[in-house]
Each structure stands twice: as C-alpha cells, then as structure tokens.
Design an enzyme around this catalytic site. Structure first.
Site, mmCIF file in Angstrom:
data_model
loop_
_atom_site.group_PDB
_atom_site.id
_atom_site.type_symbol
_atom_site.label_atom_id
_atom_site.label_comp_id
_atom_site.label_asym_id
_atom_site.label_seq_id
_atom_site.Cartn_x
_atom_site.Cartn_y
_atom_site.Cartn_z
ATOM 1 N N GLY A 209 0.780 -1.043 0.397
ATOM 2 C CA GLY A 209 -0.067 0.369 -0.058
ATOM 3 C C GLY A 209 0.643 1.210 -0.492
ATOM 4 O O GLY A 209 2.179 1.129 -0.400
ATOM 5 N N GLU B 29 5.516 -3.037 0.574
ATOM 6 C CA GLU B 29 5.449 -3.062 -0.963
ATOM 7 C C GLU B 29 5.353 -1.936 -0.662
ATOM 8 O O GLU B 29 3.727 -1.213 -0.697
ATOM 9 C CB GLU B 29 5.134 -3.443 -1.297
ATOM 10 N N CYS C 173 1.814 0.154 -8.926
ATOM 11 C CA CYS C 173 2.706 0.971 -8.330
ATOM 12 C C CYS C 173 4.187 0.865 -8.839
ATOM 13 O O CYS C 173 4.727 1.993 -9.043
ATOM 14 C CB CYS C 173 3.203 0.083 -6.863
HETATM 15 P P1 NAP Z 1 -3.658 2.344 1.699
HETATM 16 O O1 NAP Z 1 -3.859 3.369 1.718
HETATM 17 O O2 NAP Z 1 -1.922 2.703 2.357
HETATM 18 O O3 NAP Z 1 -4.431 1.022 1.326
HETATM 19 C C1 NAP Z 1 -3.171 0.017 1.750
HETATM 20 C C2 NAP Z 1 -4.344 -1.069 2.537
HETATM 21 O O4 NAP Z 1 -4.271 -0.818 4.141
HETATM 22 C C3 NAP Z 1 -6.067 -1.230 2.657
HETATM 23 O O5 NAP Z 1 -5.837 -2.215 3.300
HETATM 24 C C4 NAP Z 1 -6.200 0.181 3.693
HETATM 25 O O6 NAP Z 1 -7.189 -0.477 4.333
HETATM 26 C C5 NAP Z 1 -5.223 -0.588 5.174
HETATM 27 N N1 NAP Z 1 -5.227 0.467 5.749
HETATM 28 C C6 NAP Z 1 -5.055 1.799 5.188
HETATM 29 N N2 NAP Z 1 -5.014 2.444 6.694
HETATM 30 C C7 NAP Z 1 -4.653 1.841 7.735
HETATM 31 C C8 NAP Z 1 -3.977 1.190 8.547
HETATM 32 N N3 NAP Z 1 -3.642 3.085 9.293
HETATM 33 N N4 NAP Z 1 -3.440 0.375 9.913
HETATM 34 C C9 NAP Z 1 -3.511 -0.678 8.621
HETATM 35 N N5 NAP Z 1 -3.777 -0.643 7.697
HETATM 36 C C10 NAP Z 1 -4.313 0.858 6.772
HETATM 37 O O7 NAP Z 1 -2.840 2.403 0.193
HETATM 38 P P2 NAP Z 1 -4.105 2.190 -1.610
HETATM 39 O O8 NAP Z 1 -4.446 3.503 -1.577
HETATM 40 O O9 NAP Z 1 -4.943 1.402 -1.177
HETATM 41 O O10 NAP Z 1 -3.170 1.758 -2.731
HETATM 42 C C11 NAP Z 1 -2.326 2.762 -3.395
HETATM 43 C C12 NAP Z 1 -0.967 1.979 -2.540
HETATM 44 O O11 NAP Z 1 -0.169 1.600 -2.325
HETATM 45 C C13 NAP Z 1 -0.113 3.207 -4.035
HETATM 46 O O12 NAP Z 1 0.619 4.031 -2.988
HETATM 47 C C14 NAP Z 1 1.031 2.139 -4.768
HETATM 48 O O13 NAP Z 1 2.198 2.277 -4.831
HETATM 49 C C15 NAP Z 1 1.104 1.331 -3.656
HETATM 50 N N6 NAP Z 1 0.763 -0.017 -4.293
HETATM 51 C C16 NAP Z 1 2.616 -0.884 -3.713
HETATM 52 C C17 NAP Z 1 2.706 -2.406 -4.614
HETATM 53 C C18 NAP Z 1 4.082 -2.224 -3.958
HETATM 54 O O14 NAP Z 1 4.549 -3.628 -4.566
HETATM 55 N N7 NAP Z 1 4.744 -1.933 -3.787
HETATM 56 C C19 NAP Z 1 1.752 -3.050 -5.436
HETATM 57 C C20 NAP Z 1 0.340 -2.088 -5.064
HETATM 58 C C21 NAP Z 1 0.273 -0.793 -4.782
HETATM 59 P P3 NAP Z 1 -8.587 0.257 3.904
HETATM 60 O O15 NAP Z 1 -9.012 -0.159 2.744
HETATM 61 O O16 NAP Z 1 -9.551 -0.045 4.378
HETATM 62 O O17 NAP Z 1 -8.452 1.618 4.260
#
Ligand code: NAP
Length: 495
Positions: free
Chosen positions: A242, A264, A298
């Site tokens: 995330g 990641e 990502c």
């Molecule tokens: P995000 O807001 O960080 O959310 C990812 C996950 O974390 C979701 O399941 C979210 O739950 C959970 N989450 C949010 N706040 C949390 C907290 N305080 N404690 C525990 N869990 C929490 O990211 P996103 O918007 O879904 O995804 C986009 C990001 O992911 C981008 O930055 C992208 O580059 C990155 N990404 C990285 C990779 C890699 O392999 N490096 C792959 C794909 C995506 P909720 O949905 O319930 O809010």
C-alpha cells in the site's frame, strides 16, 4: 444468476463465489455486532455488497484460530501443502471468468485486464506450490571434530497481510501462496473498496481443501484491523502492500512486538528513452506500463525522461497511441481506460494537472481531469515538465504521462534517481554497453530494459528506499515467511 445492483448486473456462472461474509475461525461469519461496510462500483457508485466490519474481539478470534491452524499446517509434509495449493490454482483457472467479473465490478478495470490479473494471481499459487517442495536447508562444515552443523528454514508462524485495491487478487495470492508454501497460516485484510475478490479467493481455497484456520480473510475498519494485527503476540509476520505513509505507520506499530515485516510501498518510476531507442518498442512499453489499470499501478511510469534527439519523434508516436485508448465501462470488451477508483483519485490527478500547467507545462492531449462523468479521466500528455511540479515528486496514480527532455546519459540517470522512492524503473536503448551501465546505475528494486511488463511469479518483486523492503515471487518470496534455525550437533557419547 445475476447478483445485486441494477446498473451493473453481475452475471456469475457460480454465484457461490459472491461472498458477503468473512472466512475465519473455521467458518463464514458476519461481524458479531452486525456492522458492515458498503462495497460500491467505482463507475456508477452503485452499492454492490455489504461486507462485515469486524470488531476487535472478532479479530482476536481469527488470530487465535490462525495460531491453531499454523500448528496443524506446519505439521503437513511439503508435498501435501503443495497439492492443496496446486488445487487452489486449478480452481482459480476454472473460475477465471467469474473472478474477473467480480473484480471489474468492484475495482473497475477493463474486463480483459481482470482476466489477465486472475491468470497473474493464479501463477503465484502455481509457483509457490512448486517452491513449497524446495525449502532447502544447509549443511555446514564442522568447526570441531564430531560436530554436525545444520541450518533449517522453519515457518515463521501466524502471518498477516494488508493489501491495496489496485490488484484485488494478485496482491493477495503473492503473499498467501508464499506464506502457505512455507508452512505458515495467514489472515488477510483486503482493501475495503475491493474485498469481494479476496472473499471469492478464500472460498476457492476452502474448496481446495485448505483449512479455514490456515487461510482466513477478514474485513473491517483499517485502523482496528491494523491495531489487532500488530498488537497480537501471536502474529509473527506482517506483509503490507500500500502507500508509504501507511507502511511507515505499521512499521512503528510493529516495533513493540518486533514482528518481521515486508513493505511493498509506493513508487515514482522513471521511464527513460535514450536517443538510440527503438521508438516503436518504447511507445509499446510506455502504453503497457503507464496505462494498465488506467495508470493505477505502483510500478507505472510516473516520470518520462526523453533524450533531446528522439524527443519529438517519441512524443508524436506516444500521442498517437494514447489517443487510440478507448475510455468507457470496464465490462465493454473494447475499452482500455476505465473509471478511477473514486472521486478522491480524480481530485489528485486534477491537483497534479493544474499545478503542472500553472508551473509552465503544456498539455498536448487530454481534457482537464474532472470533465468526464463516472470518475473517468482521458489520457493526458504533458510536455515541458520540471522537477518542481507535484506530479514529478509524488505518484499521480492516474492516466497522465508527463515528459521532461534531457541531454546526456549522466543527466538522465541523475534525474531518474532524484527521488526517495525506488520500486521500478524502465529505459529504452539499443546500445548494449549503455544498457549494462544504466541498468546498474538506477537506484531501483526492479529495472525494465526495453521492456514495459516486468512483473511475473518467477522474479523477485520489491523496492528499495522509501518503496519498502522484502520481495514477493521468485525463490526469495517464500523466505519472507521463514526463519532460520541453526542446529549444532556435538558427539552423543564420549567414545
Ligand atoms: P493505502 O491507503 O495504504 O491502503 C492499503 C491497505 O492498507 C488497505 O487495505 C487499507 O485499508 C489499509 N490501511 C489503511 N490505513 C491503515 C492503517 N492505519 N492501519 C492498517 N491498515 C491500513 O494504499 P491504497 O491507496 O489502497 O493503495 C495504493 C498505494 O499502494 C500506492 O501508493 C501504490 O503505489 C501502492 N502499491 C504498492 C505495490 C507494491 O508492490 N509496492 C503494489 C500495489 C500498490 P482500507 O482499504 O480499509 O482503508
């Protein structure tokens, strides 16, 4: 049978794949307090389903069952675990069309891309079913006469995963299959916007004979789940995909119990086109890497660096290819670009776009973001971009290609490396010496050289610097769920 909402009827061959309960502690359950979270279609906003908003005590129950599941699962021999994983892989293949339809309904990506993601997600299960049989240890030459020194990889224990919405199936299988192959149990918390794919995968794992306490899927408020996972002393490993911001928070939360971590996180990928590149290939790679999932990946190029001698030719060819990308509904087979995940995602693109124009960028293709209905944004091509613009500094996560012109190879590499992130990087050149030089100089976990599609189950996926640490896939993927035990055998008797 058709499921749910009127705007987007979801026809499924096997309606039992549509789950609105969580699988944990041995069965499918609602939240003990009856609370739910609505799942909506990003294109229409229509409510597709309600999934449980689990309470802290529900989550404790899930983790304690996963602890029992771990003790059972680690006791199986590797070929038994491999056979169950293999069956899970086969079931995903058999149900590919239904799984793809569920994904497009909740995430919005074009249906052909959803089918592609199911294949890609399943390939991790196939890969780790094979790797499960290869958890080799090591014999070390003795330090003293009569000794036998052995290193044994052991499953680390109950593992948890928190995953994002952009790849609702693959982000789960590349963690869960590796954990299960190593002998760990896993509790997965999918993104709240895309839990239905995760629940369908859990159903198929159950059908494949993987015990409900070995793989569970829980949904709920992210802070509550994050707290339950990181405060539990039963949890030995947290794998998160995330944003960097949430990754940092979870790392701090893991500090008291020192759980092993894989992070990641976000990227800010450069895509360099050198004067000696093949323009046709570079444009093909740019379209594949940038516009997959409507720019919401990502590893998607966030910064295009194009050398002066090829700039105009590359821009003209890219503009032409971008103008051919059809925008519309994900269920339309001819569509290549669909809705962004929500209105906040459109707002971020809008902010980046207006900031770039205000600082001197020129828009040569695309309408201003926010002008299309259903959270759609037409592909945008910006020229004359500088490193002072927001879209150069942070992920846009949308269909925007910003281009900066550069002169020398050294300048191109320096600009590419001028970011705290380091997930993926791409460059195009037909010069073999340059390919080695630049491949080694880029500060990135993964580099695509004359290649826009770099991710597969056989290779280690992951970043450096603020893109995180740990690897998924490859032979390294299973090691994330193992710990090493060194056994030093002395003589059993004095004779
Ligand atoms: P995000 O807001 O960080 O959310 C990812 C996950 O974390 C979701 O399941 C979210 O739950 C959970 N989450 C949010 N706040 C949390 C907290 N305080 N404690 C525990 N869990 C929490 O990211 P996103 O918007 O879904 O995804 C986009 C990001 O992911 C981008 O930055 C992208 O580059 C990155 N990404 C990285 C990779 C890699 O392999 N490096 C792959 C794909 C995506 P909720 O949905 O319930 O809010």
């Amino acid at each position: 049978m058709s499921m749910q909402n009127s705007n987007h009827m979801i026809e499924l061959n096997h309606p039992e794949l549509w789950r609105e309960q969580c699988l944990y502690a041995g069965k499918w359950r609602a939240s003990s307090n009856g609370e739910t979270i609505a799942v909506t279609n990003p294109a229409s906003g229509a409510v597709l389903a309600q999934v449980p908003k689990l309470s802290s005590s529900d989550l404790e129950q899930a983790l304690s069952a996963a602890h029992k599941g771990f003790n059972y699962w680690r006791g199986l021999i590797a070929v038994e675990r491999a056979a169950k994983l293999r069956r899970w892989f086969e079931l995903m293949q058999e149900h590919k069309e239904d799984l793809a339809r569920i994904m497009t309904a909740e995430q919005g990506k074009p249906i052909a891309e959803s089918r592609g993601e199911i294949d890609y997600a399943a390939s991790y299960i196939e890969w780790f079913a094979e790797e499960a049989k290869r958890g080799y240890g090591e014999m070390i030459p003795a330090a003293k006469s009569g000794q036998h020194l052995l290193v044994r990889p052991e499953p680390i224990g109950v593992s948890v995963a928190i995953t994002p919405w952009n790849f609702p199936a693959a982000m789960i299988t590349r963690k869960a299959a590796a954990a299960l192959a190593a002998g760990c149990s896993m509790v997965v918390k999918p993104a709240s916007m895309t839990p239905l794919s995760a629940l369908a995968l859990a159903y198929l794992a159950q059908q494949a004979g993987i015990d409900e306490s070995v793989l569970s899927v829980v949904t709920g408020d992210s802070a509550t789940v994050g707290k339950a996972f990181t405060e539990s002393r039963l949890v030995k490993k947290l794998s998160f995909t995330g944003s960097t911001e949430v990754g940092r928070k979870l790392m701090a939360q893991c500090a008291p119990n020192l759980q092993k971590l894989s992070l990641e996180l976000g990227g800010n990928a450069p895509f360099i086109v050198f004067d000696d590149a093949d323009v046709t290939l570079a444009v093909k790679g740019a379209i594949a890497a940038k516009f997959r999932n409507t720019g919401q990946t990502c590893v998607c190029p966030n910064r295009f660096l194009v050398q002066a001698g090829i700039h105009d030719k590359f821009v003209a060819a890219l503009k032409q290819a971008m103008s051919e990308l059809k925008i519309g509904d994900g269920f339309d087979e001819s569509v290549k670009q669909t809705s962004l995940i929500n209105a906040a995602a459109v707002d971020k693109v809008k902010r980046h776009y207006h900031d770039a124009l205000a600082k001197g960028a020129e828009c040569v293709l695309g309408d201003a973001p926010g002008s299309l209905p259903h959270n759609r944004v037409a592909p945008i091509l910006l020229l004359g971009v500088t490193d002072q613009m927001q879209l150069w500094q942070e992920e846009t996560f949308g269909p925007v290609a910003p281009i900066m012109k550069f002169s020398t190879e050294a300048e191109g590499v320096e600009l590419a490396n001028a970011t705290p992130f380091g997930l993926a990087a791409y460059f195009y050149s037909q010069n073999i010496d340059r390919s080695w030089r630049v491949g080694e100089a880029l500060e990135s976990g993964m580099v695509g050289i004359n290649e826009g599609g770099i991710s597969n189950a056989m290779a280690p996926f992951g970043g450096v610097n603020q893109s995180g640490f740990g690897r998924e896939g490859g032979r390294q993927g299973m090691q994330e769920y193992q710990q090493l035990k060194y056994l030093c055998y002395g003589r059993a008797g004095s004779e």
